[in-house]
Design a protein around this motif. Sequence first.
Motif, PDB file in Angstrom:
ATOM      1  N   ALA A 147       0.879  -1.173   0.007  1.00 28.78           N
ATOM      2  CA  ALA A 147      -0.054   0.011   0.050  1.00 28.78           C
ATOM      3  C   ALA A 147       0.864   1.235   0.023  1.00 28.78           C
ATOM      4  CB  ALA A 147      -1.174   0.167   1.315  1.00 28.78           C
ATOM      5  N   GLU A 148       1.928   1.244   0.562  1.00 26.12           N
ATOM      6  CA  GLU A 148       2.949   2.289   0.538  1.00 26.12           C
ATOM      7  C   GLU A 148       3.971   2.210  -0.442  1.00 26.12           C
ATOM      8  OE1 GLU A 148       2.719   4.573   2.841  1.00 26.12           O
ATOM      9  OE2 GLU A 148       1.221   3.592   3.865  1.00 26.12           O
ATOM     10  N   GLN A 149       4.403   1.076  -0.887  1.00 30.21           N
ATOM     11  CA  GLN A 149       5.191   1.139  -2.109  1.00 30.21           C
ATOM     12  C   GLN A 149       4.593   1.271  -3.548  1.00 30.21           C
ATOM     13  OE1 GLN A 149       8.521   0.550  -1.857  1.00 30.21           O
ATOM     14  NE2 GLN A 149       8.875   0.207  -3.634  1.00 30.21           N
ATOM     15  N   LEU A 150       3.234   1.040  -3.724  1.00 27.55           N
ATOM     16  CA  LEU A 150       2.634   1.466  -4.929  1.00 27.55           C
ATOM     17  C   LEU A 150       2.737   3.027  -4.982  1.00 27.55           C
ATOM     18  CD1 LEU A 150      -0.650   2.929  -5.072  1.00 27.55           C
ATOM     19  CD2 LEU A 150      -0.871   0.417  -3.734  1.00 27.55           C
ATOM     20  N   GLN A 151       2.910   3.679  -4.074  1.00 23.15           N
ATOM     21  CA  GLN A 151       2.796   5.198  -4.269  1.00 23.15           C
ATOM     22  C   GLN A 151       4.200   5.720  -4.372  1.00 23.15           C
ATOM     23  OE1 GLN A 151      -0.499   7.191  -1.679  1.00 23.15           O
ATOM     24  NE2 GLN A 151       0.298   5.429  -0.550  1.00 23.15           N
ATOM     25  N   ARG A 152       5.280   4.707  -4.358  1.00 21.24           N
ATOM     26  CA  ARG A 152       6.521   4.902  -4.780  1.00 21.24           C
ATOM     27  C   ARG A 152       7.218   4.495  -6.040  1.00 21.24           C
ATOM     28  NH1 ARG A 152       7.141   3.799   1.174  1.00 21.24           N
ATOM     29  NH2 ARG A 152       7.631   1.742   0.783  1.00 21.24           N
ATOM     30  N   SER A 153       6.212   3.910  -6.830  1.00 23.69           N
ATOM     31  CA  SER A 153       6.514   3.485  -8.148  1.00 23.69           C
ATOM     32  C   SER A 153       6.624   4.567  -8.907  1.00 23.69           C
ATOM     33  CB  SER A 153       5.357   2.519  -8.529  1.00 23.69           C
ATOM     34  OG  SER A 153       5.750   1.800  -9.749  1.00 23.69           O
ATOM     35  N   TYR A 154       7.728   5.237  -9.064  1.00 29.26           N
ATOM     36  CA  TYR A 154       8.202   6.191  -9.720  1.00 29.26           C
ATOM     37  C   TYR A 154       8.465   6.190 -11.204  1.00 29.26           C
ATOM     38  CZ  TYR A 154       8.428   8.212  -4.877  1.00 29.26           C
ATOM     39  OH  TYR A 154       7.978   8.581  -3.798  1.00 29.26           O
ATOM     40  N   GLY A 155       8.287   7.012 -12.190  1.00 31.44           N
ATOM     41  CA  GLY A 155       9.231   7.113 -13.153  1.00 31.44           C
ATOM     42  C   GLY A 155      10.299   7.995 -13.273  1.00 31.44           C
ATOM     43  N   ARG A 156      10.628   8.179 -14.395  1.00 32.38           N
ATOM     44  CA  ARG A 156      11.882   9.186 -14.570  1.00 32.38           C
ATOM     45  C   ARG A 156      11.883   9.839 -16.022  1.00 32.38           C
ATOM     46  NH1 ARG A 156      14.100   3.939 -15.224  1.00 32.38           N
ATOM     47  NH2 ARG A 156      15.295   3.739 -17.016  1.00 32.38           N
ATOM     48  N   ILE A 157      12.639  10.749 -16.046  1.00 29.43           N
ATOM     49  CA  ILE A 157      12.971  11.630 -17.261  1.00 29.43           C
ATOM     50  C   ILE A 157      14.490  11.466 -17.659  1.00 29.43           C
ATOM     51  CG2 ILE A 157      13.045  13.895 -18.331  1.00 29.43           C
ATOM     52  CD1 ILE A 157      10.727  14.826 -16.491  1.00 29.43           C
ATOM     53  N   VAL A 158      14.433  11.187 -18.771  1.00 32.84           N
ATOM     54  CA  VAL A 158      15.894  10.658 -19.534  1.00 32.84           C
ATOM     55  C   VAL A 158      16.096  11.942 -20.455  1.00 32.84           C
ATOM     56  CG1 VAL A 158      17.456   9.050 -20.817  1.00 32.84           C
ATOM     57  CG2 VAL A 158      15.526   8.243 -19.000  1.00 32.84           C
ATOM     58  N   HIS A 159      17.075  12.812 -20.024  1.00 32.11           N
ATOM     59  CA  HIS A 159      17.122  13.752 -20.826  1.00 32.11           C
ATOM     60  C   HIS A 159      18.260  13.524 -22.107  1.00 32.11           C
ATOM     61  CE1 HIS A 159      15.316  16.721 -18.389  1.00 32.11           C
ATOM     62  NE2 HIS A 159      15.725  16.344 -17.462  1.00 32.11           N
ATOM     63  N   THR A 160      18.000  14.257 -23.236  1.00 30.42           N
ATOM     64  CA  THR A 160      18.804  13.930 -24.511  1.00 30.42           C
ATOM     65  C   THR A 160      19.504  15.421 -24.862  1.00 30.42           C
ATOM     66  OG1 THR A 160      17.039  14.453 -26.132  1.00 30.42           O
ATOM     67  CG2 THR A 160      17.342  12.226 -25.261  1.00 30.42           C
ATOM     68  N   ASP A 161      20.443  15.261 -25.915  1.00 34.57           N
ATOM     69  CA  ASP A 161      21.072  16.558 -26.538  1.00 34.57           C
ATOM     70  C   ASP A 161      20.151  17.345 -27.274  1.00 34.57           C
ATOM     71  OD1 ASP A 161      23.491  16.076 -24.784  1.00 34.57           O
ATOM     72  OD2 ASP A 161      24.422  14.894 -26.411  1.00 34.57           O
ATOM     73  N   GLY A 162      19.290  16.463 -27.837  1.00 34.28           N
ATOM     74  CA  GLY A 162      18.399  17.245 -28.688  1.00 34.28           C
ATOM     75  C   GLY A 162      17.034  17.743 -28.161  1.00 34.28           C
ATOM     76  N   PRO A 163      15.779  18.040 -29.082  1.00 40.93           N
ATOM     77  CA  PRO A 163      14.747  18.624 -28.363  1.00 40.93           C
ATOM     78  C   PRO A 163      13.654  17.761 -27.961  1.00 40.93           C
ATOM     79  CG  PRO A 163      14.936  18.330 -30.742  1.00 40.93           C
ATOM     80  CD  PRO A 163      16.132  17.770 -30.382  1.00 40.93           C
TER      81      PRO A 163
END
Length: 511
Positions: A147-163
């Motif tokens: 119940a706590e862990q499901l709210q920590r199932s984060y995504g992420r942003i992977v930045h690139t050199d382009g747009p």
Amino acid sequence: MPAGEGGLGAADLRPRQTLTNQDDKMTQDTERRQSYPQVGLLIDGTWIYDRPACHHVENPSDESLLGPVPGATPEDLARALTAARKGFETWRRVPMAERAALLRRTAALMHERIEEIATVITLEQGKTLPDARNEVRRSSTFLEWDAEQLQRSYGRIVHTDGPLDQLVVREPIGPVAAFTPWNVPLSAPSRKISGSLAAGCSVIIKPAEETPATACLFARCFIDAGLPEGVLQVVFGDPAQVSETLILSPVIRMITLTGSVGVGKTLTGLAARGMKPVLMELGGHAPVLIGPDVDPAGVAAMASAAKFRMAGQLCVSPSRFLVHRDVYEPFVTEFARGADALRQGDGFAEGIDMGPLANGRRVEAISALVEDARDRGARIAAGGKRVGNKGHFYAPTVLADVPLEADAMHVEPFGPLAACVPVADMDAALSIANSLEVGLAGYIFTNDFAEADRLAAALECGSVAVNNFGSPGADAPFGGYKESGIGREGGMESLDSYTISKTIMRRAARV
């Protein structure tokens, strides 16, 4: 509502009073057996009872029959799959906070109904009532953690050199098929149902036919907590037919099992035909490495309590005791003394340390291992025989001087059998420990911390306990090396198997 269908009923879930005198105790025992709940299939929110029996549940303490288990027809399984597909589309869209709240409500109901659920566990499986209560408590922690862990199932942003920005999100994988054993009839379903629901998946579970009512009471907790129809299905039947039907269906997207290595390989093979991922928690044969610098009596006392808990019917139960020769004889003597002192009987009796084995097959398997070891020169230091003429009781057994070629050193006993072997040094113990193709749990006892670290790093097991016989709880990952499984349950990894990563590449510009 069609004939033969309906709920378990409030009377099946009522708490029981504690009775004290002997007459009241006899009345209580009778009431326990008479109130064994009716077992049913749960499909699309409806309980179904009127199917032909695929099994009759036996009380392992006295071999009396408790009730029939209805087997799912092919049509029932098709309905369960349809319901799971629809349930997934509903449940995956439920906000995380609401999913978490439902898991917490379910855990709270488990605590409220602990006596009813524990009573059924003891009736079906035979473990002592205190052990059964502990299983209910432990099982609820998996829901609370997820119940706590499901709210920590984060995504992420992977930045690139382009747009472009690359967004990585975790999504529920889809409907899950879960298969669970008789030895922990609440704990194993709890891990799998909790992980599935926390991730946003629907689930069809096939519990063991030997312990079906425990799973039904557990499912009732989810329903009473407000789980939508179709998100959880419970089915019973011929294991081969049910597993093949579910796993090969395109509806099912992930398979999880707690069971034997052989069954795990079979189900994994079926899953591979559909390119479906698996989470497998399979058998072990836990080694115990005991160094020359320990107090042999103290370690033996701990070993007696750990080895014979739940009659040794645990996948993490210590089984192969590899003891340095300097402390071997006093360890075996005290270990055997502790085994002989254990009180064995019906799981409801007060002061009992160990109940019966779950079924007659386990008694026969232990008897065969003991006879093989004795024929090869092992010494029976304690036990080594059946107990009584009724029920599946086998004495807590300690074998000494067990040859490495004995079956007991290669076959997981899954019962009250401990095999002891003297070793010249800890490298020899490590070699024997790692010689098998399974590696679920291992144990090390030494007062040399550097040696403990070295052995723990080299031991090929998914969990290693140093100077204790513990195993991971909800907050740490649990699983095996080699043929003991694939994937992990619990800890930060608890939802990993039930989710899948998606990468979204987003161009931050007008088109």
